[in-house]
Design a protein around this motif. Structure first.
Motif, mmCIF file in Angstrom:
data_model
loop_
_atom_site.group_PDB
_atom_site.id
_atom_site.type_symbol
_atom_site.label_atom_id
_atom_site.label_comp_id
_atom_site.label_asym_id
_atom_site.label_seq_id
_atom_site.Cartn_x
_atom_site.Cartn_y
_atom_site.Cartn_z
ATOM 1 N N THR A 45 13.004 17.119 -32.046
ATOM 2 C CA THR A 45 12.017 17.902 -31.399
ATOM 3 C C THR A 45 12.656 17.598 -30.038
ATOM 4 O OG1 THR A 45 10.912 15.694 -31.097
ATOM 5 C CG2 THR A 45 10.244 17.025 -32.908
ATOM 6 N N GLU A 46 12.016 18.351 -29.062
ATOM 7 C CA GLU A 46 12.384 18.282 -27.677
ATOM 8 C C GLU A 46 11.973 16.987 -26.885
ATOM 9 O OE1 GLU A 46 10.857 21.416 -25.453
ATOM 10 O OE2 GLU A 46 12.220 22.877 -26.090
ATOM 11 N N ASP A 47 12.938 16.696 -26.320
ATOM 12 C CA ASP A 47 12.421 15.411 -25.397
ATOM 13 C C ASP A 47 11.280 15.903 -24.301
ATOM 14 O OD1 ASP A 47 14.428 14.236 -26.069
ATOM 15 O OD2 ASP A 47 15.952 14.508 -24.391
ATOM 16 N N VAL A 48 10.539 14.732 -24.165
ATOM 17 C CA VAL A 48 9.079 15.036 -23.326
ATOM 18 C C VAL A 48 9.099 14.268 -22.220
ATOM 19 C CG1 VAL A 48 7.738 13.390 -24.748
ATOM 20 C CG2 VAL A 48 6.789 14.981 -23.564
ATOM 21 N N MET A 49 8.657 14.833 -21.268
ATOM 22 C CA MET A 49 8.423 14.308 -19.702
ATOM 23 C C MET A 49 7.092 13.594 -19.602
ATOM 24 S SD MET A 49 10.690 14.264 -17.236
ATOM 25 C CE MET A 49 11.514 15.841 -17.050
ATOM 26 N N VAL A 50 7.199 12.227 -19.124
ATOM 27 C CA VAL A 50 5.931 11.587 -19.207
ATOM 28 C C VAL A 50 5.948 10.873 -17.994
ATOM 29 C CG1 VAL A 50 5.600 11.525 -21.770
ATOM 30 C CG2 VAL A 50 6.746 9.524 -20.663
ATOM 31 N N ASN A 51 4.731 10.146 -17.644
ATOM 32 C CA ASN A 51 4.616 9.280 -16.740
ATOM 33 C C ASN A 51 4.203 7.703 -17.260
ATOM 34 O OD1 ASN A 51 4.883 11.165 -14.567
ATOM 35 N ND2 ASN A 51 2.742 11.693 -15.093
ATOM 36 N N ILE A 52 4.472 6.653 -16.764
ATOM 37 C CA ILE A 52 4.441 5.344 -17.510
ATOM 38 C C ILE A 52 3.753 4.462 -16.510
ATOM 39 C CG2 ILE A 52 5.328 3.534 -18.450
ATOM 40 C CD1 ILE A 52 7.661 5.158 -19.564
ATOM 41 N N LEU A 53 2.727 3.797 -16.856
ATOM 42 C CA LEU A 53 1.929 2.864 -16.026
ATOM 43 C C LEU A 53 1.948 1.229 -16.887
ATOM 44 C CD1 LEU A 53 0.149 2.591 -13.667
ATOM 45 C CD2 LEU A 53 -1.899 2.703 -15.119
ATOM 46 N N ILE A 54 2.503 0.494 -16.043
ATOM 47 C CA ILE A 54 2.679 -0.936 -16.508
ATOM 48 C C ILE A 54 1.637 -1.729 -15.511
ATOM 49 C CG2 ILE A 54 4.129 -2.892 -16.867
ATOM 50 C CD1 ILE A 54 6.480 -0.820 -16.850
ATOM 51 N N LYS A 55 0.738 -2.547 -16.235
ATOM 52 C CA LYS A 55 -0.210 -3.206 -15.653
ATOM 53 C C LYS A 55 -0.107 -4.739 -16.034
ATOM 54 C CE LYS A 55 -4.045 -1.135 -14.200
ATOM 55 N NZ LYS A 55 -5.370 -0.764 -14.038
ATOM 56 N N GLU A 56 -0.172 -5.693 -15.157
ATOM 57 C CA GLU A 56 -0.210 -6.966 -15.580
ATOM 58 C C GLU A 56 0.966 -7.400 -16.711
ATOM 59 O OE1 GLU A 56 -4.024 -7.885 -16.547
ATOM 60 O OE2 GLU A 56 -4.643 -8.009 -14.467
ATOM 61 N N LYS A 57 2.264 -6.594 -16.433
ATOM 62 C CA LYS A 57 3.373 -6.825 -17.292
ATOM 63 C C LYS A 57 3.185 -6.154 -18.591
ATOM 64 C CE LYS A 57 4.815 -10.948 -15.108
ATOM 65 N NZ LYS A 57 5.348 -12.300 -15.094
ATOM 66 N N LYS A 58 1.923 -5.440 -19.192
ATOM 67 C CA LYS A 58 1.737 -4.800 -20.227
ATOM 68 C C LYS A 58 1.625 -3.284 -20.007
ATOM 69 C CE LYS A 58 -0.568 -8.560 -22.176
ATOM 70 N NZ LYS A 58 -2.025 -9.122 -23.143
ATOM 71 N N LEU A 59 2.081 -2.654 -21.122
ATOM 72 C CA LEU A 59 2.173 -1.076 -20.947
ATOM 73 C C LEU A 59 0.795 -0.616 -21.220
ATOM 74 C CD1 LEU A 59 4.038 1.415 -21.099
ATOM 75 C CD2 LEU A 59 4.196 1.411 -23.407
ATOM 76 N N THR A 163 8.055 18.026 -36.894
ATOM 77 C CA THR A 163 7.617 17.151 -37.751
ATOM 78 C C THR A 163 6.196 17.107 -38.586
ATOM 79 O OG1 THR A 163 6.878 15.222 -36.351
ATOM 80 C CG2 THR A 163 9.532 15.692 -36.835
ATOM 81 N N LYS A 164 5.468 17.801 -37.626
ATOM 82 C CA LYS A 164 3.937 17.741 -38.218
ATOM 83 C C LYS A 164 3.953 18.899 -39.224
ATOM 84 C CE LYS A 164 0.826 17.264 -35.024
ATOM 85 N NZ LYS A 164 0.447 16.006 -35.559
ATOM 86 N N TRP A 165 2.955 18.594 -40.130
ATOM 87 C CA TRP A 165 2.971 19.659 -41.244
ATOM 88 C C TRP A 165 2.384 21.184 -40.716
ATOM 89 C CZ3 TRP A 165 -1.677 21.971 -42.696
ATOM 90 C CH2 TRP A 165 -2.688 21.508 -41.881
ATOM 91 N N ASN A 166 1.635 21.093 -39.732
ATOM 92 C CA ASN A 166 1.059 22.296 -39.186
ATOM 93 C C ASN A 166 1.852 22.930 -38.076
ATOM 94 O OD1 ASN A 166 0.430 20.314 -37.424
ATOM 95 N ND2 ASN A 166 -1.228 21.356 -36.416
ATOM 96 N N LYS A 167 3.027 22.482 -38.318
ATOM 97 C CA LYS A 167 4.091 23.192 -37.139
ATOM 98 C C LYS A 167 5.334 23.691 -37.916
ATOM 99 C CE LYS A 167 6.002 23.709 -33.000
ATOM 100 N NZ LYS A 167 7.295 24.426 -33.190
ATOM 101 N N TRP A 168 5.847 24.888 -37.447
ATOM 102 C CA TRP A 168 7.208 25.365 -38.082
ATOM 103 C C TRP A 168 8.043 25.901 -36.964
ATOM 104 C CZ3 TRP A 168 2.438 27.809 -38.454
ATOM 105 C CH2 TRP A 168 2.269 29.155 -38.092
ATOM 106 N N GLU A 169 9.179 25.716 -37.177
ATOM 107 C CA GLU A 169 10.080 26.143 -36.077
ATOM 108 C C GLU A 169 11.388 26.974 -37.000
ATOM 109 O OE1 GLU A 169 11.246 26.403 -32.295
ATOM 110 O OE2 GLU A 169 9.716 24.835 -32.978
ATOM 111 N N SER A 170 11.676 28.137 -36.543
ATOM 112 C CA SER A 170 12.643 28.716 -37.082
ATOM 113 C C SER A 170 13.634 29.421 -35.983
ATOM 114 C CB SER A 170 12.329 29.627 -38.236
ATOM 115 O OG SER A 170 11.602 30.703 -37.548
ATOM 116 N N ARG A 171 14.662 30.189 -36.588
ATOM 117 C CA ARG A 171 15.483 30.806 -35.252
ATOM 118 C C ARG A 171 14.800 31.992 -34.748
ATOM 119 N NH1 ARG A 171 21.375 33.596 -36.571
ATOM 120 N NH2 ARG A 171 21.794 34.561 -34.509
ATOM 121 N N TYR A 172 13.956 32.576 -35.626
ATOM 122 C CA TYR A 172 13.340 33.909 -34.796
ATOM 123 C C TYR A 172 11.680 33.438 -34.546
ATOM 124 C CZ TYR A 172 17.464 36.003 -36.828
ATOM 125 O OH TYR A 172 18.762 36.037 -37.238
ATOM 126 N N VAL A 173 11.027 32.908 -35.355
ATOM 127 C CA VAL A 173 9.588 32.279 -35.067
ATOM 128 C C VAL A 173 9.403 31.166 -35.182
ATOM 129 C CG1 VAL A 173 7.432 33.155 -35.836
ATOM 130 C CG2 VAL A 173 9.080 34.678 -36.300
#
Length: 545
Positions: A45-59, A163-173
């Motif tokens: 799958t594609e890499d995803v861009m996120v934001n991460i917050l750590i509070k009191e040394k915990k994710l 990887t999800k069952w309800n998602k499909w990917e092919s070269r054209y569609v």
């Protein structure tokens, strides 16, 4: 060795290879890291861009949504750096942020002292070479799903995960199967004698119903510039109660193809929402209240068949759209027999704060329709399980012209929106009646999350859920209020006047699971009577994710 153990060992070795860093350990209560790219471990799958917050040394949070700056004492910008490490909500994180992709250059792993821009070990920062984040957070470039109007429900955040069952990917569609179920339980709390004379006894409308059952597919045709297709249907059983023994019918809500014509322009062809009114364009499941205002339901169509051209300008502070529609295909008529509509809308952001958390939105629209068929304006009182409260009856004339004005102000978790609609019916026999209505809606997200704003189409997005109940959180709570006013009496037409005060409470347990409660007080002036009614409805929303 288990995968998680191998990851911890690898990160431990990499951190050990960073000379002298442990002596630099920083002790900060709250750290926000913007624009981090999560590595695709399976290369599927594609890499995803996120934001991460750590509070009191915990994710605390890992989210694609923007996190306000006041949440953190230190805010840094990873600038798309790749994260390699161990992320588990509620636990002390251990990870590196690298300036290059080790899948493309193995030297990155062998020389982490040079390529590691940020390092955290058991919740403590031991290296930081990232710049401090200032100003508005850059918006990541989106791929696909850039139609002017979205699918009839919210896309899951994982819609690109094949990887999800309800998602499909092919070269054209490529595509994803989506479904949503809305289940209501309604009770009419009170009704005065005048109300009973106007609309009958509402006690027979108490009970449960399937408000909506929608299913369909949305995806891309993978040309160099992908085309987006949307096909959605609805099961008409939601118009009836649970005990109905009638056969179910399927009707198509959308069948649409969105074709990019440039970086900022696209063409939509097929059955779709007309580009008119933010409240009508937004998906029902993301609105602050359970139902659209009576103004939108009475005066605007749900969907129509036609073409829409849209685009943006002024650095996406301006949007424009225009289209032509004729639903002859849906009704099995010729174009000459069916009415034709011309619709346009424009929006503008006259104010946008530097960090993007504070904005003012303005919009206007116009719609013209020749009347080759009789028109009619009617609606329920913002409860689906209810009789018609206001109704003009069939109207014959020459044309109908509709105008709209809209304004919104969003500041962080607070959003206030209003719309005004006016319909001019050209019909001398009826006295050329004008019908008007407006609504003012306010919402506040208790935990401080902020609705996104789509600068391509000039609409607001769903409530973000930073930490769902499945991640050990409480989901997201939103309180909302609305006043709507509709007047369908003018000329010789006496359709009635209705005012509705509504209160709402929404609990998003996760992006795909919502429970909400709406209470309404309804005032109706019709048949020379002034009636009053109160009702309560609880709804459960389930979205396939």
């Amino acid at each position: 060795m288990a995968l998680r153990q191998r990851q911890r060992l690898l990160i431990g070795l990499l951190l050990f290879a960073l000379p002298g860093l442990l002596a630099w350990a920083a002790d900060l209560d709250t750290v926000l890291i913007r624009n981090v790219r999560l590595i695709d471990r399976d290369s599927r799958t594609e890499d995803v861009m996120v934001n991460i917050l750590i509070k009191e040394k915990k994710l605390e949070v890992v989210t694609k949504d923007e996190i306000p700056r006041p949440e953190a004492a230190l805010v840094v910008d990873a600038q798309g750096g790749l994260l390699l490490g161990d992320l588990h909500l509620g636990e002390p994180p251990t990870f590196l942020i690298l300036d290059q992709d080790p899948r493309e250059n193995v030297e990155v792993i062998l020389d982490t002292a040079t390529h590691a821009r940020f390092a955290v070990h058991e919740g403590e920062i031991i290296k930081n070479r990232l710049p401090e984040a200032t100003g508005a957070q850059p918006k990541p470039r989106k791929r696909g799903w850039l139609a002017y109007t979205p699918p009839p429900m919210t896309l899951p955040l994982s819609y690109r995960d094949d990887t999800k069952w309800n998602k499909w990917e092919s070269r054209y569609v490529s595509g994803i199967f989506l479904a949503a179920l809305l289940v209501d339980r309604q009770r009419w709390v009170s009704q005065d004698d005048a109300g009973r004379l106007q609309v009958g006894d509402l006690a027979e409308f108490d009970g449960g119903e399937i408000r909506g059952l929608r299913l369909g597919v949305a995806g891309t045709l993978n040309f160099k510039k992908p085309w987006v297709y949307t096909i959605f249907a609805a099961n008409n059983a939601f118009d009836r109660g649970f005990d109905s023994d009638r056969d179910d019918d399927i009707s198509f809500l959308d069948y649409r193809l969105d074709i990019p014509l440039g970086k900022r322009t696209s063409l939509s062809v097929g059955k779709q929402k007309e580009p008119f009114s933010m409240e009508r364009i937004m998906s029902l499941v993301v609105l602050p209240m359970q139902e659209r205002s009576s103004v939108s339901d009475a005066l605007l169509p749900s969907r129509n068949v036609g073409v829409v051209l849209n685009g943006t300008g002024l650095d996406q502070r301006l949007t424009w759209s225009g289209g032509a529609f004729n639903d002859a295909i849906d009704h099995g008529q010729s174009l000459d027999e069916s009415s034709t509509q011309f619709v346009g809308r424009a929006t503008w952001l006259p104010f946008l704060s530097e960090d993007g958390s504070n904005l003012i939105h303005l919009g206007l629209g116009a719609r013209y329709s020749d009347i080759k068929e009789e028109g009619r304006f009617l609606t329920e009182p913002e409860f689906n399980n209810a009789p018609i409260f206001v109704d003009t009856g069939p109207l014959a004339g020459d044309s109908v012209t509709t105008y709209s004005l809209e304004a919104s102000w969003r500041r962080g978790p607070t959003w206030v929106a209003g719309e005004f609609l006016r319909v001019d019916v050209s019909s001398p026999a009826l006295g050329d009646p004008d019908f008007t209505g407006y609504h003012i809606t306010g919402s506040w997200i208790l935990a401080g999350e902020m609705r996104s704003y789509n600068r391509r189409s000039g609409v607001f997005g769903p409530v973000p859920i930073s930490k769902s109940v499945y991640q050990g959180g409480w989901g997201t709570w939103e309180v909302a209020a609305r006043w709507s006013d509709l007047d369908l009496s003018d000329g010789i037409v006496d359709g009635g006047e209705m005012g509705i005060a509504s209160l709402g409470l929404n609990w998003w347990l996760s992006p795909s699971f919502n429970v909400n409660l709406n209470y309404r007080h309804i005032s109706l002036d019709r048949f020379d009577l002034e009636g009053s009614t109160d009702g309560l409805n609880i709804r459960v929303v389930l979205i396939l994710d």
